[in-house]
Each structure stands twice: as C-alpha cells, then as structure tokens.
Scaffold this motif. Structure first.
Motif, PDB file in Angstrom:
ATOM      1  N   THR A  70     -20.426 -40.237 -51.077  1.00  0.00           N
ATOM      2  CA  THR A  70     -20.917 -39.639 -49.843  1.00  0.00           C
ATOM      3  C   THR A  70     -22.165 -38.821 -50.143  1.00  0.00           C
ATOM      4  N   TRP A 110     -25.510 -28.525 -43.098  1.00  0.00           N
ATOM      5  CA  TRP A 110     -24.981 -29.226 -41.924  1.00  0.00           C
ATOM      6  C   TRP A 110     -25.203 -28.399 -40.656  1.00  0.00           C
ATOM      7  N   CYS A 114     -27.372 -29.529 -37.351  1.00  0.00           N
ATOM      8  CA  CYS A 114     -26.850 -29.545 -35.979  1.00  0.00           C
ATOM      9  C   CYS A 114     -27.730 -28.745 -35.025  1.00  0.00           C
ATOM     10  N   LYS A 119     -29.980 -33.586 -34.315  1.00  0.00           N
ATOM     11  CA  LYS A 119     -28.569 -33.217 -34.181  1.00  0.00           C
ATOM     12  C   LYS A 119     -27.703 -34.339 -33.603  1.00  0.00           C
ATOM     13  N   ASP A 120     -28.316 -35.282 -32.874  1.00  0.00           N
ATOM     14  CA  ASP A 120     -27.544 -36.369 -32.296  1.00  0.00           C
ATOM     15  C   ASP A 120     -27.303 -37.512 -33.290  1.00  0.00           C
ATOM     16  N   SER A 122     -26.103 -38.796 -37.270  1.00  0.00           N
ATOM     17  CA  SER A 122     -25.226 -38.366 -38.361  1.00  0.00           C
ATOM     18  C   SER A 122     -26.028 -38.243 -39.650  1.00  0.00           C
ATOM     19  N   PHE A 124     -24.648 -38.100 -42.572  1.00  0.00           N
ATOM     20  CA  PHE A 124     -23.781 -38.565 -43.647  1.00  0.00           C
ATOM     21  C   PHE A 124     -24.000 -40.048 -43.944  1.00  0.00           C
ATOM     22  N   LEU A 234     -29.332 -43.302 -42.347  1.00  0.00           N
ATOM     23  CA  LEU A 234     -28.316 -42.450 -41.743  1.00  0.00           C
ATOM     24  C   LEU A 234     -27.123 -43.238 -41.244  1.00  0.00           C
ATOM     25  N   THR A 235     -27.108 -44.532 -41.460  1.00  0.00           N
ATOM     26  CA  THR A 235     -25.948 -45.337 -41.093  1.00  0.00           C
ATOM     27  C   THR A 235     -25.476 -46.094 -42.326  1.00  0.00           C
ATOM     28  N   GLY A 249     -17.173 -42.280 -42.385  1.00  0.00           N
ATOM     29  CA  GLY A 249     -18.442 -41.712 -41.943  1.00  0.00           C
ATOM     30  C   GLY A 249     -18.347 -41.097 -40.559  1.00  0.00           C
ATOM     31  N   LYS A 250     -17.593 -41.740 -39.660  1.00  0.00           N
ATOM     32  CA  LYS A 250     -17.437 -41.212 -38.312  1.00  0.00           C
ATOM     33  C   LYS A 250     -16.570 -39.961 -38.300  1.00  0.00           C
ATOM     34  N   GLY A 253     -18.226 -35.746 -39.493  1.00  0.00           N
ATOM     35  CA  GLY A 253     -18.769 -34.767 -38.557  1.00  0.00           C
ATOM     36  C   GLY A 253     -17.696 -33.904 -37.908  1.00  0.00           C
TER      37      GLY A 253
END
Length: 512
Positions: A70, A110, A114, A119-120, A122, A124, A234-235, A249-250, A253
């Motif tokens: 991660t 983090w 945010c 901020k919208d 991820s 991670f 970022l994905t 990953g989801k 947050g």
C-alpha cells in the motif's frame, strides 16, 4: 440488504448472464486449487477468475495467503504486509491492524489531502505482490465433490447458489428458514433474525448470513523510499490488481476516517491538560506537555506461559493473577466461525470455578476492565473505555470483535527436550512425560502441517532425533485431540491437519 452483506455485495452478479459467466470460473478454480498451500500468479487470472476467487474466499471455500503493498500519493513511505484470510470478515480482520499502523505514518498527510483540491480522489494505491498462495478449505473440497462428474448425486446448483447468494440462499433466505425450509433454526439463527428485525431490515431482502471466516496480519514491513517521490496512479492497476486489492483500496478511506474520529475523541479528553499540575500524567516534570494518548481501537492479546499481554502490555502475571488468567482464557475461546464464545454470568462462574477461580463473574469482569484500562494508559499511553475490550449484555460476557487472541506455545519460553519412549519412564510416572499438545514436537508437527507438508512418524523422529515410538505417541495425541488425521493406507499414507466443519461455512442441504 443487511449491512453484514456489504462486504461482497458489489461483487455479486446482477444479471443471469453474469451468473452464467461466473459459473465456469468458479468450477474451474474449485477443481484446480490444491488442498495444501501453493503459489499462484494473481496477475494471470482473468477478470472473471479474479472475481470468482474473491467470492469463493468470501464463502469460506478458499483461503488466501500473500503480500499486499500500500502506498499513499507522493508519500515517501510505503507498507508491505502479509495476510492470511478466508470468509467475508477475514479480509477486514486481516488488514484492520495493518491500517492502524499505516495511519500512524499517513494520518497527518491524509487529513491534508482531504482538505485539498483532490479530496474527491483516493490517495491510496494497493497492489498485490508476489508471492501469493491459496489452498482449498474443507468446505471447498466438499463443493468440488458436488461438482464432480463422477458423483451422480452431486448438485452443482447448490454450490453456485451458495457462493453467489442467490435462489435458496438469496433474498428471502430467512423467511424460507422460518417457514421450515432447510435445517431447524438454531439459537444463533434466531439471534441474527432478531438483529435484522431490530435494525429495521426487511427479511424478504436479506440473503444467507455471511461466512464470517478468519483473518490474520502475519507480517508488516515499513519501507522508506530514498529516491525523489514520483506521482502515482490513484487507482489500482486494471490489469494486475485482484478483487481483494480493489476491495481493500475502497476500505482504506473509511477506516482512516474512523481512526481520525477516534483521535478527535482522545484530543477532546486531553484539551485541558495544560491546566493540570506538573505531576499529572499529561505533563512532564519540566512543564512540557507529554504526548497525547492514543484512543484504543483494536489490539492483540497473547497468552504466554508466564503472563498475558494486550497491545504489548503485561496485563496478567504473577501468582496472584491466576483467576484473571482463567477468566481471560475462557473469554478467549472462539466458536468454529471465529467469533468469541459468549458466557452468561452463571456459565462463566461455573467454568472458571472448575479451574480454581474464586469470586463472581461481575467481580472478575469489573476487575479486568479496570486493570486493563490502567495498564494500557500507564504503560502504552492508550486510552480505552470500560467496554472496549470485554462486552456484556445481549448474548453475555465476551471479547469485542476488535480483539484478536493468540495462544503462544510454551516452547517459546522453555526448551523441552525429548524424554524418549514411555518404556524409559518408571511405572506410575508416565504422566510426567510431556506428551500433551504443548510439547515442542507437537507444535512443530502442527506448524509443518499448516505449511502444507505431509508428515509421517519417521519424519518427526528424524527432525528431533528421538525414538520412532515417541514420534508415534505425539502424532497419536494430536490425532486423538482432533487436530490431525491420517490419510491413506499405513504403508504409504500420511498425516494432515483436520479442519472441523465451520458454522456458516457448511453448504446447506438441498432445497434450503
């Protein structure tokens, strides 16, 4: 749908076409995954196979073990951690401890993220890295038999419906059970139904209960990148990340958000610390403020031969702690599905007094709660509430789900040497021979079998340079205790771990 189903709801097929596409992928994995640990390449799985593997693991039929990396966008520190998990709850259990460690490093970054323009999105990035391993669990072996072309009584539909939570196992499952379909309702079934109704759920929309499963954090590595940081995707990699990494990953947050809220509670409790005298725990003797305490959110309890630790803090040691130890060991017992066994006050008292404890259940629990709160605060600067670790009410006294328990073998403290065959012991003294489940040899046997190795008595005798009869005796002790079983004929057979059927993991009878 119940919140308990949300772990996998996005992975379940929405149309009949998706169902039909997944069936061959599920069948193919059940036929190809071995019964013992073996490496596999997650990157070589197709999208359908990756989803099928996720669902089979969630159904408790497959267990996975491997490494996850991660990273946080443009942060110089990344983490690699090794997990082992099966069942829907296994994923969460495996990485909740890892996430807590990551939050200590990434928390400030983090919060800044945010509050920024991204901020919208991820920050991670989760990647499955090698080696990855899998194995078929006992319920997976049963499912494989149901799918076998050589089994005329097999019912593949039952397997597919169970894994995919459809038909008899889909919405309306509990209504059908109440009306008499399948096995009679157990006490646990009634508890689940009551919980769903209390939460305002419509039973006509609730599927079968999730396979809770188990998960472990086996190892974690913190890696500092010395080179200049580069922008990261970022994905997750669409061609390489598995469904497990996508789900993780989801979840990062929301888990960070929960930890941030817990930290705010801790800050609120200490906001007036500057007005405390210098001899208070919140201030140092030179007037500088001490580090703010950490809010308790999860911890591991380890039972060692001479003490019990929780979050690395000694909470039970010495001759006067025998009653505490007895109660903690009882509370540490789990059901087959991995959840902690609850006790009524009477049951806890009866079982503890059988082991020499004195007092009442309410006294023991009150003493343990206060002692653990004090030990965590004074020795680890962790703030916990009275009911953060030991719950009461409802089904009874029990450990909270955020607690994990490990029973360490005595061999970690003392080196027990072999005493040879029982013929070396005088009559009447046989009970002094350490041939119970905690000997060094028995622990080694279980470790080897857990790694996938097949053992026979000569293998044990060779490893410990002991008599063949001593090895046979240890294997017999483990077999009589239900830990292992012998497979095959005496000349060519071998021992393997015996995994008892797990509540919630048994493929239901046909017609449920």
């Amino acid at each position: 749908m119940s919140s308990e189903d949300e772990n996998i709801s996005e992975r379940l097929p929405a149309t009949e076409a998706e169902v039909e596409a997944l069936k061959p992928a599920i069948a193919g994995l059940l036929h190809s995954i071995p019964l013992t640990w073996a490496e596999f390449d997650a990157d070589k799985l197709s999208v359908l196979q990756s989803n099928a593997l996720f669902l089979l693991t969630a159904a408790g039929m497959v267990e996975q073990r491997g490494w996850i990396r991660t990273t946080f966008a443009n942060h110089p520190t990344c983490f690699e951690w090794r997990f082992q998990a099966t069942g829907e709850g296994g994923y969460q259990e495996a990485f909740k401890r890892a996430t807590a460690i990551e939050y200590q490093t990434w928390g400030d970054t983090w919060r800044s993220w945010c509050a920024g323009v991204n901020k919208d999105l991820s920050p991670f990035h989760v990647q499955v890295i090698r080696p990855q391993e899998w194995r078929l669990r006992e319920q997976g072996e049963l499912a494989r038999h149901e799918l076998s072309a050589t089994n005329p009584q097999g019912d593949p539909t039952t397997v597919f419906d169970f894994v995919l939570k459809r038909q008899g196992y889909g919405p309306g499952y509990w209504n059908r059970r109440i009306l008499g379909a399948g096995q009679p309702l157990s006490a646990e079934d009634k508890r689940i139904i009551e919980k769903e109704l209390t939460a305002g759920c419509n039973l006509a929309q609730v599927s079968r209960p999730p396979v809770v499963g188990t998960g472990q954090l086996l190892e974690i590595r913190k890696i500092e990148q010395t080179a200049a940081s580069q922008a990261v995707n970022l994905t997750n990699w669409p061609e390489g990340a598995s469904a497990f990494a996508d789900a993780l990953g989801k979840s990062l947050g929301p888990m960070f958000e929960a930890m941030n809220k817990a930290g705010q509670v801790a800050d609120a409790k200490t906001e007036n610390s500057d007005r405390k005298p210098s001899n208070s725990p919140a201030a140092t003797t030179d007037g500088q403020q001490a580090e703010a305490p950490t809010q308790f959110h999860s911890g591991e309890m380890v039972f060692l031969p001479d003490r019990v630790t929780f979050c690395g803090v000694d909470i039970c040691s010495g001759a006067r702690s025998s009653t505490r130890r007895v109660v903690l060991e009882l509370l540490g017992k789990t059901r087959p599905d991995g959840s902690f066994l609850p006790y009524s006050g009477g049951d806890l008292e009866a079982k503890a007094k059988e082991k020499g404890a004195n007092g009442t259940a309410s006294q023991w629990v009150r003493d343990l709660r206060g002692h653990m709160m004090e030990a965590l605060r004074n020795q680890a600067n962790i703030v916990s509430g009275h009911r953060d670790v030991i719950l009461s009410g409802g089904p009874g006294y029990r450990f909270a789900e955020c607690v994990s328990v490990q029973f360490a073998p005595p061999s970690a403290i003392t080196d027990i040497t072999d005493t040879g065959d029982t013929s070396d012991v005088r009559n009447g003294d046989v009970r002094n021979v350490r041939d119970d489940l905690n000997t060094t040899r028995c622990v080694w046997i279980l470790d080897q079998l857990a790694s996938g190795r097949q053992l026979r008595a000569p293998d044990v005798a060779k490893e410990f340079k002991c008599h063949i009869k001593t090895a046979q005796r240890d294997l017999r002790v483990l077999k009589d205790a239900g830990k292992i079983e012998f497979v095959g004929v005496p000349r060519t057979g071998y021992y393997r771990l015996r995994i008892p059927p797990t509540v919630g993991q048994v493929v239901m009878p046909k017609g449920a």
